[in-house]
Each structure stands twice: as structure tokens, then as C-alpha cells.
Write an enzyme that holds these catalytic residues in place. Structure first.
Site, PDB file in Angstrom:
ATOM      1  N   ARG A 171     -24.971  -2.573   7.034  1.00  0.00           N
ATOM      2  CA  ARG A 171     -24.648  -3.964   6.749  1.00  0.00           C
ATOM      3  C   ARG A 171     -24.926  -4.876   7.940  1.00  0.00           C
ATOM      4  O   ARG A 171     -24.826  -6.097   7.819  1.00  0.00           O
ATOM      5  CB  ARG A 171     -23.171  -4.051   6.345  1.00  0.00           C
ATOM      6  CG  ARG A 171     -22.834  -3.232   5.104  1.00  0.00           C
ATOM      7  CD  ARG A 171     -21.375  -2.804   5.066  1.00  0.00           C
ATOM      8  NE  ARG A 171     -20.455  -3.893   4.918  1.00  0.00           N
ATOM      9  CZ  ARG A 171     -19.899  -4.268   3.769  1.00  0.00           C
ATOM     10  NH1 ARG A 171     -20.188  -3.612   2.662  1.00  0.00           N
ATOM     11  NH2 ARG A 171     -19.075  -5.268   3.708  1.00  0.00           N
ATOM     12  N   GLU A 195     -18.891  -5.864   9.833  1.00  0.00           N
ATOM     13  CA  GLU A 195     -19.798  -5.088  10.680  1.00  0.00           C
ATOM     14  C   GLU A 195     -20.836  -5.963  11.383  1.00  0.00           C
ATOM     15  O   GLU A 195     -21.144  -5.748  12.555  1.00  0.00           O
ATOM     16  CB  GLU A 195     -20.501  -4.016   9.842  1.00  0.00           C
ATOM     17  CG  GLU A 195     -19.584  -2.915   9.347  1.00  0.00           C
ATOM     18  CD  GLU A 195     -18.848  -3.264   8.054  1.00  0.00           C
ATOM     19  OE1 GLU A 195     -18.038  -2.436   7.594  1.00  0.00           O
ATOM     20  OE2 GLU A 195     -19.082  -4.376   7.524  1.00  0.00           O
ATOM     21  N   LYS A 208       0.849  -1.184   0.000  1.00  0.00           N
ATOM     22  CA  LYS A 208       0.000   0.000   0.000  1.00  0.00           C
ATOM     23  C   LYS A 208       0.890   1.241   0.000  1.00  0.00           C
ATOM     24  O   LYS A 208       1.813   1.361   0.799  1.00  0.00           O
ATOM     25  CB  LYS A 208      -0.912  -0.007   1.234  1.00  0.00           C
ATOM     26  CG  LYS A 208      -2.011   1.040   1.194  1.00  0.00           C
ATOM     27  CD  LYS A 208      -3.040   0.770   2.286  1.00  0.00           C
ATOM     28  CE  LYS A 208      -4.170   1.794   2.227  1.00  0.00           C
ATOM     29  NZ  LYS A 208      -5.263   1.499   3.175  1.00  0.00           N
TER      30      LYS A 208
END
Length: 635
Positions: free
Chosen positions: A404, A376, A288
Site C-alpha cells: 500500500r 502505511e 472488542k
């Protein structure tokens, strides 16, 4: 911005232009694309490090596959800036995330190269499988479908639901796993650790591929035989390598891991896999922030760094020492303060410890804070399990991501009225991240659920008091929603005192129009009232609780006022204003009620101030509505 060092990128308007280049030129394309993103995002902030890490994957995919006929399904749009630039949007990229500019994440509403909505994580495999099945049903057997999943999204439960169906549904789907060991903060969990150590011999894969082609061409490899051979083969390989491959255990061919920054090698592999039948997964290791040293060294901070000096890597951070704190920091500091007093308190977050400031509790008491990854629903049910056995969880989820976990909130918390404090950060309009991230549906969605207490503090002091109240005994399921950004009080560290559940407060008296607000938008209403020439005619009530409503205050309002305005930073349909209307109707009051909230449409991206002005929720519009209601009352 100096773009004189870009030689190939200006020639590439669409992927068909990219395919005219030689393979040997692709590393230069990657360098220029990376440089273009660095220069653009340094002055027009956005999600940065994830897209830098996916550059080689992006270039290789558009080079090998015939997009947009072939479909690339991105997961977590953070990765897709390179994709945008290569698909006809390079000249417009400077408008990315700005009002009326490019949308923050890929969407078919913007480009035919964007195949699906991807603001939230873990949906790419399911969507891509649906497209693959549709292509087969339509007789488009040559159409290739590729899902690109990464940035921690493989930890989401939906990704595994998709994988499970991929393994049992006839398809030729290719899944690219962009494995950078990150989501926003470092990725966590067993799957992430597993992916970091997973290995497969390249020579072995090549030989197996050629053998399967030879057997298939001679009619020896039917579908049933193929599955049997795969199971036997996988068992033998697992025994020899002492390592079980979860993907091949699901009859999904696995290739990798390979270097996700070697673009020529990725092109070679993709060409081999492109026409291979059956589902397959290519595992690529990436970094990243690749290609920009500051981002590589501090990946969390550079996920979305704001403005920075592209040459030096110095982030241009505004001095906010004299400004009120961010709501998330008030939450984080208060949670630590409460946890010191209450040993039962624990913290839970789904992959957002820095974003919601749960990292403060993690630092102070690492054994009492849990980052569960992009999951979640699990975060909510995990919290419920701890609450059932006597702990006091504070589960912090961004409002839009909590969508969600709706069933988990009902089934796993509310039915038993478990003492979980669900803190909904980023409630209301959030700005440049747009419709996938605006936290505007929570009030309307949660209000009908029994056993829930739902509150919204008007400022930081109220947030602290509500957090204190929520963890007191016998409070049951407690929801606190608060916005992104800064509050209004520099001296926010007030004493921790209980607020009686279901009580609001009258901030200002008046005799003609009652303004009912919930949450920080009450501060905008205050400004609007202060700007009125007839302030004495307007009363202002901060209701604080959406559920239960303060019946005593509403009774007072119903008896005294014929004109009422309700104001909320959420959808108008079914929200706070609707609750007030229902209460008035049920109790025999019939004032004229104007509900101010968000319209029945998805709100675009832009700054919060711009969006509030557009939807009519800023102080000038509130003032105008009050004046109009006052005028109508005088007729």
C-alpha cells in the site's frame, strides 16, 4: 464441544431464517452466536476479539437488510466471523483458516454474501460507493449498500479518500462505523480521539429527519437547497455544541454515537435509515472482545489468541523457552540495542507495535517510537521526512501491507536515497491468513527501484548484522525482509558487525550444481543438501543481497557451473532468480538455471509447511530438484 445450549442458532442457516424471528429473540441469537464463536475459535485459532465485538451489528444488519440482494461490504475481515456463520457456513466454520477449509477473510470467491475482498483495512467505503453507483446506473434503485468499517480502519487514508468522494457523488450509501478504539493494538491518532468524544442528540436527529421528509414531499427541498440547508444547519449546530462534526461537514448525515451492543436499538435505527436518501454514517460504540471477559480485559492479546480453554479463559501457550526466538523479537531487541548506541535511531510502525515487536522500543524509549495507525503510506513518508532532517528511521511494515506504500517508497524515499531502513516483517508465505497476507511480491516489486539496497538474512544473526549495517553512515535506502515465525539459532545474540553491502557467502563447495538461496529458505536448502547421497557435487551460496547482487560470487559460479538452482520465498516472476538470470545474461554466462519460487497464482491459506509442500518449496522438493538436475548433468 457442548452446543446443547444453542436453541435458535441451529435453526438459522441463512439470513432469511434469521428474519423469521421476532426482534425480541435477537438478543438470544447474539448470545448464542457469541458462544459458538468462543467455542470454535478456542480449538481452531483465528481472529477472535474483533468478531465478538461486532455480533450485534452483524445480526441487526442481516435482520434489516435483504442480503445478499442488499450488499454488506466488510472492512477488515477480523469482524466477520458472525457474518460467516449466519450466511450458510456454520457447519463449515470448524474448517476456518485450515487448508482447503473456509477462507480466513470474506471473499466473493467463497460466498455470494461476501461482496468484496477485505483482508486489508480501509477499502470498504470506496468499494461500497462503487457498488452504489453501479446499482443506480443499472436502475436498481431499491438495492441497499452498506459499508461496515472498524478496528481502526478509519485512520487509513483510503477511508478518507472514499468519504471525500461519497460527499460529492449522488448515492444512498450507509456507512456503519464500528468504533471500538482498537486496531490490533489500541488505535491512535486525532481521528480516533475525535470519534471517542463525538456526540449527537438523538431527539435532534429525529426531528431533523422528519422535517426533511416533510419538505421533500412538498417539493421545497431540491438537491441544491438541501446542500445549502445542510451547510447552514451544520454551522449552527457546531456553534451551539462547540463541536464540529467532520462527517456532516462533508455533507454526510451523521447519527450517533449509539450503543453497538443493543441489538434491538440498532435494528430500530437501521429501519429508520434504510430508505433515507443521501449518504449517511451510523456511529456505534462497541467493545472488542465483548461477552468474553478475558478478551475484554486484554484486547490486544485476544485479537488472535491461539488456542485457549473456553471455560477458564486460560490461553494454551506452547513452552518455547528452549526454541529459537521469533524473527520479530530479534528485530525488536536489536533495535533497542542499536538505539542505545545511535541517538538518531527512531522507530515507526503502522498500527503493529506488538506484531512487529516495535513495542520493545516504545517501552524502552517512548519518545523515539511512533505508531502512526493504519496508514502505511504515511508511515513511509513520515519516516522520509525524519530521515531528510538527520534522523535514522527504522520503519517496520508487514510485507503484504507495504504494498500500500509502493509510491511512497519510490517518490518519498528512493528518489532522494534517504537513509530509511524499511523492515519487511512477515515476508514470504505467512500461513493461515492466506493470499491477502502472504508477503511474496516485495522482491519483484522493489527490485527495479533505483537507490534501494535489498537484503534477506538467512538467520537471526544475519538479521542483527544487517540491521547494524543498515544504520551506518551513507547506506541510503535499505530494505531488510524476514519471515514470520522462529529462526534457527538459540544463541542468536552475536556481536554487531558490518556486512559489506552486496556480498554473499559460500556455505558449501561442490563441483556440479550451484544452489543460490536468499533468506531463511536457505536453511531448507541446507537440509535438502545434507540428505543427498552426493553432497560433494552440490555447492551452496547464501547471496544475502538481492540488490546489489554479489558480482564476484556470480562470476565464480558462472565460470564453474553449468547447472544452477535459485531458491526464494517469493514470486518466481521478476524475483531473485530473475535477477540472477539477468546478471548471467548481461555478463556472457549461460548456465542452465532453474528458478524455484512461488507460481504465478495466489496461494491459498494453510500452515506454512502445508503451503510450501504444495508449491514445491520444502526440503524434500528441493532435494528432488537437485537430484533431477544432477541426473541430467550426467547424461
Amino acid at each position: 464441544m457442548d452446543k446443547t445450549n444453542l436453541r435458535l442458532l441451529p435453526q438459522i442457516n441463512y439470513p432469511e431464517d434469521l428474519r423469521k424471528l421476532s426482534v425480541e429473540e435477537l438478543p438470544e441469537v447474539c448470545r448464542e452466536l457469541r458462544e459458538d464463536i468462543i467455542q470454535e475459535v478456542s480449538v481452531n485459532p483465528g481472529h477472535f476479539a474483533s468478531s465478538l465485538g461486532a455480533i450485534e451489528i452483524t445480526v441487526a444488519l442481516h435482520y434489516v437488510f435483504d442480503t445478499p440482494s442488499d450488499k454488506l461490504v466488510w472492512d477488515v475481515g477480523h469482524q466477520a466471523y458472525g457474518h460467516k456463520i449466519l450466511t450458510g457456513r456454520r457447519e463449515l466454520f470448524s474448517t476456518n483458516r485450515k487448508l482447503h477449509g473456509l477462507r480466513p477473510f470474506p471473499t466473493p470467491l467463497e460466498s455470494q454474501y461476501d461482496t468484496f475482498t477485505c483482508g486489508h483495512a480501509s477499502n470498504s467505503i470506496s468499494a461500497a460507493l462503487g457498488m452504489a453507483v453501479a446499482a443506480k446506473k443499472s436502475g436498481e434503485n431499491d438495492k441497499k449498500i452498506v459499508a461496515i468499517i472498524g478496528d481502526g480502519a478509519m485512520s487509513g487514508g483510503l477511508a478518507f479518500e472514499g468519504l471525500n468522494n461519497v460527499s460529492s457523488t449522488p448515492n444512498d450509501l450507509l456507512i456503519i462505523l464500528n468504533d471500538n478504539d482498537m486496531s490490533i493494538d489500541h488505535a491512535v491518532g486525532g481521528m480516533e480521539k475525535y470519534l471517542l468524544t463525538l456526540d449527537t442528540n438523538a431527539t435532534y436527529n429525529k426531528l431533523r429527519f422528519k422535517a426533511s421528509q416533510w419538505l421533500h414531499q412538498r417539493g421545497y427541498l431540491s438537491e441544491n437547497r438541501k446542500k445549502g440547508i445542510l451547510r447552514l444547519n451544520n454551522a449552527i449546530k457546531s456553534a451551539i455544541s462547540r463541536q464540529q462534526n467532520i462527517f456532516e461537514g462533508m455533507n454526510i448525515r451523521y447519527f450517533g454515537p449509539f450503543d453497538g451492543h443493543d441489538v434491538t436499538e440498532i435494528v430500530r435505527i437501521l429501519r429508520q435509515l434504510k430508505d433515507m436518501k443521501g449518504p449517511k454514517l451510523l456511529h456505534l460504540h462497541t467493545t472488542k472482545g465483548k461477552g468474553y471477559k478475558p478478551a475484554e480485559q486484554s484486547q490486544t492479546e485476544w485479537h488472535a489468541p491461539g488456542r485457549f480453554n473456553a471455560e477458564t479463559g486460560e490461553r494454551i501457550v506452547k513452552d518455547c523457552s528452549e526454541e529459537p526466538p521469533r524473527y520479530q523479537d530479534v528485530f525488536g531487541d536489536t533495535l533497542v540495542e542499536l538505539a542505545l548506541q545511535n541517538p538518531k535511531i527512531v522507530g515507526v510502525t503502522p498500527a503493529m507495535p506488538t506484531g512487529c515487536s516495535m513495542n520493545k522500543l516504545m517501552k524502552a524509549m517512548p519518545d523515539r517510537a511512533f505508531d502512526v495507525g493504519i496508514a502505511e503510506g504515511h508511515a513511509v513518508t513520515f519516516s522520509g521526512g525524519m530521515a531528510k532532517e538527520g534522523l535514522q528511521p527504522f520503519c517496520n511494515i508487514y510485507s503484504s501491507f507495504a504494498q500500500r506504500a509502493y509510491d511512497n517508497i519510490i517518490h518519498d524515499l528512493a528518489i532522494l536515497n534517504l537513509p530509511v531502513v524499511l523492515c519487511l516483517d512477515r515476508a514470504g508465505l505467512v500461513g493461515e491468513d492466506g493470499p491477502t497476507h502472504h508477503g511474496v511480491f516485495d522482491l519483484a516489486a522493489l527490485r527495479p527501484i533505483p537507490n534501494l539496497t535489498i537484503a534477506a538474512p538467512m538467520d537471526e544473526k544475519e538479521l542483527r548484522r544487517l540491521m547494524y549495517t543498515a544504520q551506518l553512515p551513507d547506506k541510503g535506502m535499505f530494505v531488510i525482509r524476514y519471515p514470520r515465525g522462529r529462526g534457527v539459532n538459540k544463541d542468536w545474540k552475536c556481536p554487531l558487525e558490518e556486512i559489506k553491502v552486496g556480498t554473499g557467502r559460500k556455505l558449501k563447495d561442490g563441483d556440479q550444481v550451484a544452489i543460490l538461496t536468499v533468506g531463511p529458505i536457505g536453511n531448507d536448502a541446507q537440509k535438502a543438501i545434507e540428505a543427498l547421497p552426493q553432497q560433494d557435487k552440490v555447492a551452496h551460496y547464501d547471496m544475502r543481497f538481492i540488490k546489489p547482487l554479489d558480482g564476484d560470487l556470480l562470476d565464480e559460479i558462472g565460470k564453474k557451473f553449468k547447472k544452477v538452482i535459485t531458491i526464494e520465498d517469493g514470486v518466481r516472476n521478476g524475483g531473485f532468480g530473475s535477477a540472477v538470470l539477468e546478471w548471467f545474461n548481461d555478463h556472457g554466462y549461460a548456465p542452465s538455471v532453474q528458478r524455484m519460487g512461488l507460481p504465478d497464482e495466489f496461494v491459498a491459506h494453510g500452515s506454512v509447511d502445508e503451503l510450501r509442500r504444495i508449491v514445491g518449496l520444502d526440503a524434500p522438493h528441493i532435494k528432488q530438484n537437485i537430484e533431477e538436475m544432477l541426473a541430467s548433468d550426467q547424461v
